[in-house]
Write a protein that holds these residues in place. Sequence first.
Motif, mmCIF file in Angstrom:
data_model
loop_
_atom_site.group_PDB
_atom_site.id
_atom_site.type_symbol
_atom_site.label_atom_id
_atom_site.label_comp_id
_atom_site.label_asym_id
_atom_site.label_seq_id
_atom_site.Cartn_x
_atom_site.Cartn_y
_atom_site.Cartn_z
ATOM 1 N N ASP A 1 11.563 14.622 -7.303
ATOM 2 C CA ASP A 1 12.783 14.938 -7.517
ATOM 3 C C ASP A 1 12.969 13.083 -6.511
ATOM 4 O OD1 ASP A 1 15.311 16.791 -5.576
ATOM 5 O OD2 ASP A 1 15.708 15.655 -7.502
ATOM 6 N N CYS A 2 13.784 12.869 -7.124
ATOM 7 C CA CYS A 2 14.125 11.492 -6.340
ATOM 8 C C CYS A 2 14.393 11.731 -5.698
ATOM 9 C CB CYS A 2 14.479 10.630 -7.737
ATOM 10 S SG CYS A 2 15.342 8.620 -7.206
ATOM 11 N N LEU A 3 14.251 10.447 -4.253
ATOM 12 C CA LEU A 3 14.513 11.412 -2.857
ATOM 13 C C LEU A 3 15.905 9.702 -2.939
ATOM 14 C CD1 LEU A 3 12.057 12.355 -0.657
ATOM 15 C CD2 LEU A 3 13.829 13.576 -2.055
ATOM 16 N N ASP A 4 15.531 8.712 -3.550
ATOM 17 C CA ASP A 4 16.076 7.749 -2.982
ATOM 18 C C ASP A 4 16.221 6.767 -4.731
ATOM 19 O OD1 ASP A 4 16.807 4.656 -0.852
ATOM 20 O OD2 ASP A 4 16.809 4.785 -2.679
ATOM 21 N N ARG A 5 17.791 6.497 -4.825
ATOM 22 C CA ARG A 5 18.215 6.271 -6.274
ATOM 23 C C ARG A 5 17.849 5.069 -6.514
ATOM 24 N NH1 ARG A 5 18.995 9.302 -10.998
ATOM 25 N NH2 ARG A 5 19.630 11.381 -10.566
ATOM 26 N N GLY A 6 17.935 4.103 -5.884
ATOM 27 C CA GLY A 6 18.068 2.447 -5.463
ATOM 28 C C GLY A 6 16.447 2.183 -5.392
ATOM 29 N N MET A 7 15.569 2.659 -4.226
ATOM 30 C CA MET A 7 14.663 2.554 -4.353
ATOM 31 C C MET A 7 13.957 2.628 -5.677
ATOM 32 S SD MET A 7 11.253 3.935 -1.710
ATOM 33 C CE MET A 7 12.406 3.111 -0.225
ATOM 34 N N TYR A 8 14.288 4.011 -6.348
ATOM 35 C CA TYR A 8 13.690 4.029 -7.742
ATOM 36 C C TYR A 8 13.601 2.411 -9.393
ATOM 37 C CZ TYR A 8 13.754 5.751 -12.781
ATOM 38 O OH TYR A 8 13.958 5.858 -14.149
ATOM 39 N N LYS A 9 14.849 2.090 -8.475
ATOM 40 C CA LYS A 9 14.999 1.142 -9.516
ATOM 41 C C LYS A 9 14.205 -0.058 -9.137
ATOM 42 C CE LYS A 9 18.952 3.065 -12.527
ATOM 43 N NZ LYS A 9 18.127 2.981 -13.381
ATOM 44 N N GLN B 1 3.031 13.731 -19.692
ATOM 45 C CA GLN B 1 3.043 11.951 -19.762
ATOM 46 C C GLN B 1 4.227 11.237 -20.166
ATOM 47 O OE1 GLN B 1 0.725 10.629 -19.077
ATOM 48 N NE2 GLN B 1 -0.641 12.286 -18.018
ATOM 49 N N THR B 2 5.254 11.456 -21.562
ATOM 50 C CA THR B 2 6.080 11.314 -21.406
ATOM 51 C C THR B 2 7.466 10.698 -20.671
ATOM 52 O OG1 THR B 2 6.170 12.402 -23.860
ATOM 53 C CG2 THR B 2 8.740 11.263 -23.424
ATOM 54 N N TYR B 3 7.131 11.418 -19.254
ATOM 55 C CA TYR B 3 8.248 11.014 -18.371
ATOM 56 C C TYR B 3 7.631 10.092 -17.834
ATOM 57 C CZ TYR B 3 11.332 14.989 -18.484
ATOM 58 O OH TYR B 3 12.470 16.002 -18.456
ATOM 59 N N PHE B 4 6.276 10.052 -17.107
ATOM 60 C CA PHE B 4 5.451 8.969 -17.449
ATOM 61 C C PHE B 4 6.137 7.394 -17.352
ATOM 62 C CE2 PHE B 4 3.329 11.693 -14.764
ATOM 63 C CZ PHE B 4 2.033 11.614 -14.829
ATOM 64 N N HIS B 5 6.693 7.091 -18.857
ATOM 65 C CA HIS B 5 6.773 6.593 -19.781
ATOM 66 C C HIS B 5 7.957 6.392 -18.917
ATOM 67 C CE1 HIS B 5 3.541 6.521 -21.667
ATOM 68 N NE2 HIS B 5 3.375 7.159 -22.608
ATOM 69 N N HIS B 6 9.225 7.286 -18.986
ATOM 70 C CA HIS B 6 10.313 6.711 -18.428
ATOM 71 C C HIS B 6 10.651 6.274 -17.082
ATOM 72 C CE1 HIS B 6 11.550 9.146 -22.968
ATOM 73 N NE2 HIS B 6 11.220 9.908 -22.474
ATOM 74 N N LYS C 1 11.900 2.461 -15.595
ATOM 75 C CA LYS C 1 13.414 3.016 -15.114
ATOM 76 C C LYS C 1 14.295 3.573 -15.988
ATOM 77 C CE LYS C 1 11.429 0.438 -11.274
ATOM 78 N NZ LYS C 1 9.976 0.287 -11.890
ATOM 79 N N GLU C 2 14.400 4.358 -16.201
ATOM 80 C CA GLU C 2 15.712 4.676 -17.117
ATOM 81 C C GLU C 2 16.533 5.979 -16.372
ATOM 82 O OE1 GLU C 2 14.313 6.702 -20.398
ATOM 83 O OE2 GLU C 2 13.089 4.646 -21.854
ATOM 84 N N ASP C 3 17.553 6.278 -16.824
ATOM 85 C CA ASP C 3 18.304 7.375 -16.291
ATOM 86 C C ASP C 3 18.452 8.892 -16.174
ATOM 87 O OD1 ASP C 3 21.267 5.188 -16.169
ATOM 88 O OD2 ASP C 3 19.147 4.808 -14.401
ATOM 89 N N LEU C 4 17.613 8.771 -15.915
ATOM 90 C CA LEU C 4 16.425 10.749 -15.632
ATOM 91 C C LEU C 4 17.682 11.274 -14.717
ATOM 92 C CD1 LEU C 4 12.852 9.755 -15.381
ATOM 93 C CD2 LEU C 4 14.604 9.973 -17.527
#
Length: 457
Positions: A22-30, A54-59, A63-66
């Motif tokens: 789970d992503c806690l901070d979308r801004g930090m993610y980008k 491993q496919t999610y690792f590439h996404h 920095k794809e929108d997931l």
Amino acid sequence: MEQLRECFQVVLEKDGLSAELDCLDRGMYKELKMDEELLNSLMKENQIHYGLNQTYFHHLIAKEDLSFPITIAKGKPAINGIDGEIVYHSNFTTEIDRDSNANFRDIMRIPAATTGQKLATLKPPTNEEDGINVFNKKIRANPGKAALLNPGKNVVFHQEDQSFYAEAEGQLSIMDNTLHVYPVYEVHETLSMKYGNLDFVGNIIIHGDVPSGFSVKATADIKIYGLVEAATIIAGGTVYIAEGLAGQKEGSVVAGETVRVGYINQGSVVAGKDIFVENSILHSTCAAGEKVYCQKGNIIGGSVSAGKSVEAMDVGNRLHIKTEISLGINKLAMEKEQVLVTKKKELEEEIAKLSILGKRMENTSLTTSEAKLRITKLRQRNLYEKACNELATVTENLKMVKVTLGNQQTASITVRQNLYRNVLIAFGKYKKAIKSGSHYVRLEMNKNEIVTHPLFS
């Protein structure tokens, strides 16, 4: 790595079969810089070693929108083995097709087999398959259980095709996971001293009456096309009596399965499952593991016990003869239990007294001239051993007495016409004395209280 921990949270399922990111901070993610090595380190930090996507690792690196949370790892669930089955090739049912014009006396068909007939086949259980969780730990699968069926009388098992075959002609029966083909013993007249008491491994058919004093026992079914008087009938399966039981307070019928009878008068009937009575039950003691059903008769006097239900036209009569109906408890067994408990107490007291007497005599010096004391000691020892043996028997019998029947909370009593006064209704320990008559009612338990409902609203 610290920024990675602040940006993402790993959520594990309780069974360990999946892990979500789970992503806690979308801004930090980008803005966050990451690679496969960092992501793998995060996974290892959370002890995730199996099923990584491993496919999610590439996404993530791109920095794809997931749509968070994402399932970052999946385990492999265990697949339990499926239990083996028994495939029957013969019709084992005793039921017959009924309609509104069916005769009550057409009660059952007899499952039959011919010599060499294939009766059943064992289908083996499927193999189990162990699973593995995201922590790379094995999840043990449960193996399938083999179907249990043994060859019994006149039945042979062939290993090559895992099948059972009949070695003789006769009735098919399954008891205690054992398949039998029973021959039938027939008496083509009223039972008499010409035949004496009957004790047969199989089925018994009597084309006549069973007079007082006789005993008829069978490991399977008993069919009597006449009247049973003060006799004893015991069957491991079903008992069918065309006319009825005129017990004269001594006649009894015991069946491992079902009893079907024209009427019961001053008799005792015990059935592992059901008791079906065409007419009435009069001044008798009856106990059924499931239900007691009077097709078009009454229950007057005596006591009737059932595990699930009792149904009759009338219960009691206009003379208000005391009648007892018990649900969820076997009154016969309860009375037997009370007798055994009393006997046990008496024996324990007797053993205690004999033990004290024995200790006193041990402290008494014995000379060769004191023959009376020697005899007293011997008698005391014999009585003590006899009482101990009897106590052991009584204790064992107490363990075997089954007082409870079915579930009193789901049991019911249905009276299709009249429920008279002086009828005692009991659901286990809860009792209700009927003080005023009623019509067309059903009684059942509701929150530890016996309640009455009308059959028709």
